[in-house]
Write an enzyme that holds these catalytic residues in place. Structure first.
Site, PDB file in Angstrom:
ATOM      1  N   GLY A  82       0.765  -1.240   0.000  1.00 22.23           N
ATOM      2  CA  GLY A  82       0.000   0.000   0.000  1.00 22.23           C
ATOM      3  C   GLY A  82       0.794   1.288   0.000  1.00 22.23           C
ATOM      4  O   GLY A  82       0.222   2.365   0.153  1.00 22.23           O
ATOM      5  N   TRP A  84       2.311   2.979  -2.467  1.00 21.05           N
ATOM      6  CA  TRP A  84       1.940   3.910  -3.534  1.00 21.05           C
ATOM      7  C   TRP A  84       0.556   4.500  -3.275  1.00 21.05           C
ATOM      8  O   TRP A  84       0.308   5.681  -3.553  1.00 21.05           O
ATOM      9  CB  TRP A  84       1.998   3.213  -4.890  1.00 21.05           C
ATOM     10  CG  TRP A  84       3.375   3.170  -5.472  1.00 21.05           C
ATOM     11  CD1 TRP A  84       4.543   3.086  -4.776  1.00 21.05           C
ATOM     12  CD2 TRP A  84       3.728   3.226  -6.853  1.00 21.05           C
ATOM     13  NE1 TRP A  84       5.617   3.072  -5.646  1.00 21.05           N
ATOM     14  CE2 TRP A  84       5.140   3.155  -6.922  1.00 21.05           C
ATOM     15  CE3 TRP A  84       2.999   3.303  -8.028  1.00 21.05           C
ATOM     16  CZ2 TRP A  84       5.827   3.179  -8.135  1.00 21.05           C
ATOM     17  CZ3 TRP A  84       3.687   3.326  -9.249  1.00 21.05           C
ATOM     18  CH2 TRP A  84       5.085   3.265  -9.296  1.00 21.05           C
ATOM     19  N   ASP A 102      -5.315  -5.679  -5.733  1.00 19.24           N
ATOM     20  CA  ASP A 102      -4.245  -6.672  -5.683  1.00 19.24           C
ATOM     21  C   ASP A 102      -4.869  -8.064  -5.618  1.00 19.24           C
ATOM     22  O   ASP A 102      -6.000  -8.235  -5.144  1.00 19.24           O
ATOM     23  CB  ASP A 102      -3.351  -6.454  -4.453  1.00 19.24           C
ATOM     24  CG  ASP A 102      -1.961  -7.045  -4.634  1.00 19.24           C
ATOM     25  OD1 ASP A 102      -0.991  -6.280  -4.719  1.00 19.24           O
ATOM     26  OD2 ASP A 102      -1.846  -8.293  -4.711  1.00 19.24           O
ATOM     27  N   ASP A 118      -8.265 -10.069  -9.819  1.00 21.12           N
ATOM     28  CA  ASP A 118      -7.390 -10.041 -10.983  1.00 21.12           C
ATOM     29  C   ASP A 118      -7.837  -8.918 -11.914  1.00 21.12           C
ATOM     30  O   ASP A 118      -8.981  -8.910 -12.382  1.00 21.12           O
ATOM     31  CB  ASP A 118      -7.468 -11.389 -11.706  1.00 21.12           C
ATOM     32  CG  ASP A 118      -6.478 -11.515 -12.848  1.00 21.12           C
ATOM     33  OD1 ASP A 118      -5.944 -10.483 -13.313  1.00 21.12           O
ATOM     34  OD2 ASP A 118      -6.228 -12.653 -13.298  1.00 21.12           O
ATOM     35  N   ASP A 142       3.092  -0.829 -10.099  1.00 17.96           N
ATOM     36  CA  ASP A 142       4.444  -1.150  -9.629  1.00 17.96           C
ATOM     37  C   ASP A 142       4.635  -2.667  -9.607  1.00 17.96           C
ATOM     38  O   ASP A 142       5.493  -3.189  -8.907  1.00 17.96           O
ATOM     39  CB  ASP A 142       4.672  -0.558  -8.229  1.00 17.96           C
ATOM     40  CG  ASP A 142       6.145  -0.526  -7.841  1.00 17.96           C
ATOM     41  OD1 ASP A 142       6.994  -0.377  -8.742  1.00 17.96           O
ATOM     42  OD2 ASP A 142       6.449  -0.656  -6.640  1.00 17.96           O
ATOM     43  N   LYS A 182       6.076  -0.259 -14.148  1.00 18.05           N
ATOM     44  CA  LYS A 182       7.454  -0.708 -13.994  1.00 18.05           C
ATOM     45  C   LYS A 182       7.853  -1.600 -15.169  1.00 18.05           C
ATOM     46  O   LYS A 182       7.085  -2.456 -15.612  1.00 18.05           O
ATOM     47  CB  LYS A 182       7.609  -1.501 -12.692  1.00 18.05           C
ATOM     48  CG  LYS A 182       9.023  -2.008 -12.446  1.00 18.05           C
ATOM     49  CD  LYS A 182       9.101  -2.910 -11.226  1.00 18.05           C
ATOM     50  CE  LYS A 182       8.943  -2.129  -9.958  1.00 18.05           C
ATOM     51  NZ  LYS A 182       9.112  -2.983  -8.751  1.00 18.05           N
TER      52      LYS A 182
END
Length: 227
Positions: A82, A84, A102, A118, A142, A182
Site C-alpha cells: 500500500g 503507492w 491486488d 485479478d 508497480d 514498472k
C-alpha cells in the site's frame, strides 16, 4: 582511562547494522536482510509512516512529472502493501479517489477503496470503475513478476505484465489521463512503445533515485491519454 581499540570495520553507532548469521539462513536472505537494515529509504519510510520504501519511487516520479493532482481518481494495480496508495491519498486530498487492487489481501488503508481480484477479469474492471465513481485519471502499476535471474527472460516477463496493465488502463482511463508502469532496463519493446505513443501524447522513461542502483527497473510514464 584509554578506550579499547575498536574492532576492524566498526563505524559510528547508528550508521550501519551487522547481521549475525544463522547456519540455516541462506546467503541470499542474509544479503537481503542486511540491505534492508541499512537502506536509508527503508528508514525514511518507517519514519514517514509509509508501508514500503517503494513509496519514495512514486514521490520522486511525481516530483518530476507532476502526476498526482487534487481530486483525481487513481487506480493502484498490485497495490499491496500500500505504499503507492498512501502517497496518492496524501496528494489527492479529500476529493480524490484511490482504488487499490491486488490479488493478495491488503490491510485497510483509510481513504482508499481496497479490492482483491485479478485486473484482467471483466468483473474486477467493472468493480474498479464502480468504486471510482467514474473513469480513472491515472493508472499506476508497480507490479513485477518473480525474477529468474536470467535477464532476457525477466525482461520479457515484466514487459508482458506491463502490457496487460496497459490493456487495463486503456479501458478505464478518462481523456487526458496518465499511466505509470514498472519495466526492466532494455527499454520497452517496440510493440508496446508503439501502443503507448498511439494512446498517449507523451511517453518517457525514468529511474527514480529511490530505485536501487543495482536494480534494472525503470518506469514508463505516459501522459495525455487519447480516448
Amino acid at each position: 582511562m584509554a578506550k579499547p581499540p575498536s574492532k576492524p570495520g566498526a563505524g559510528p553507532r547508528g550508521t550501519h547494522v551487522n547481521v549475525k548469521t544463522a547456519r540455516s539462513r541462506s546467503n541470499a536472505s542474509q544479503r537481503w536482510l542486511l540491505r534492508q537494515l541499512n537502506d536509508p529509504y527503508v528508514k525514511k519510510a518507517q519514519a514517514a509512516g509509509y508501508r514500503s520504501r517503494a513509496a519514495f519511487k512514486l514521490i520522486e516520479l511525481d516530483e518530476r512529472f507532476k502526476l498526482l493532482k487534487p481530486g483525481q481518481r487513481v487506480v493502484d494495480l498490485g497495490a499491496a502493501p500500500g505504499g503507492w496508495s498512501q502517497v496518492a491519498l496524501r496528494a489527492l486530498g479529500e476529493r480524490g479517489q484511490v482504488v487499490a487492487l491486488d490479488l493478495l489481501p491488503m490491510d485497510t488503508l483509510a481513504g482508499a477503496k481496497i479490492l482483491q481480484g485479478d485486473f484482467q477479469d471483466d468483473a474486477t474492471e467493472a468493480a474498479v470503475l464502480e468504486a471510482l465513481g467514474g473513469q480513472a485519471d491515472l493508472v499506476l502499476s508497480d507490479m513485477a513478476p518473480n525474477t529468474t535471474g536470467h535477464g532476457p527472460t525477466d525482461h520479457l516477463r515484466i514487459m508482458d505484465l506491463a502490457s496487460l496493465a496497459l490493456d487495463f488502463a486503456v479501458k478505464v482511463l478518462a481523456p487526458g489521463g496518465g499511466f505509470v508502469a514498472k519495466v526492466f532496463q532494455g527499454g520497452s519493446e517496440k510493440a508496446m512503445l508503439e501502443r503507448l505513443r498511439r494512446h498517449f501524447t507523451e511517453v518517457r522513461h525514468a529511474k527514480p533515485p529511490a530505485s536501487r542502483k543495482e536494480s534494472s527497473e525503470l518506469y514508463v510514464v505516459a501522459t495525455g491519454f487519447r480516448a
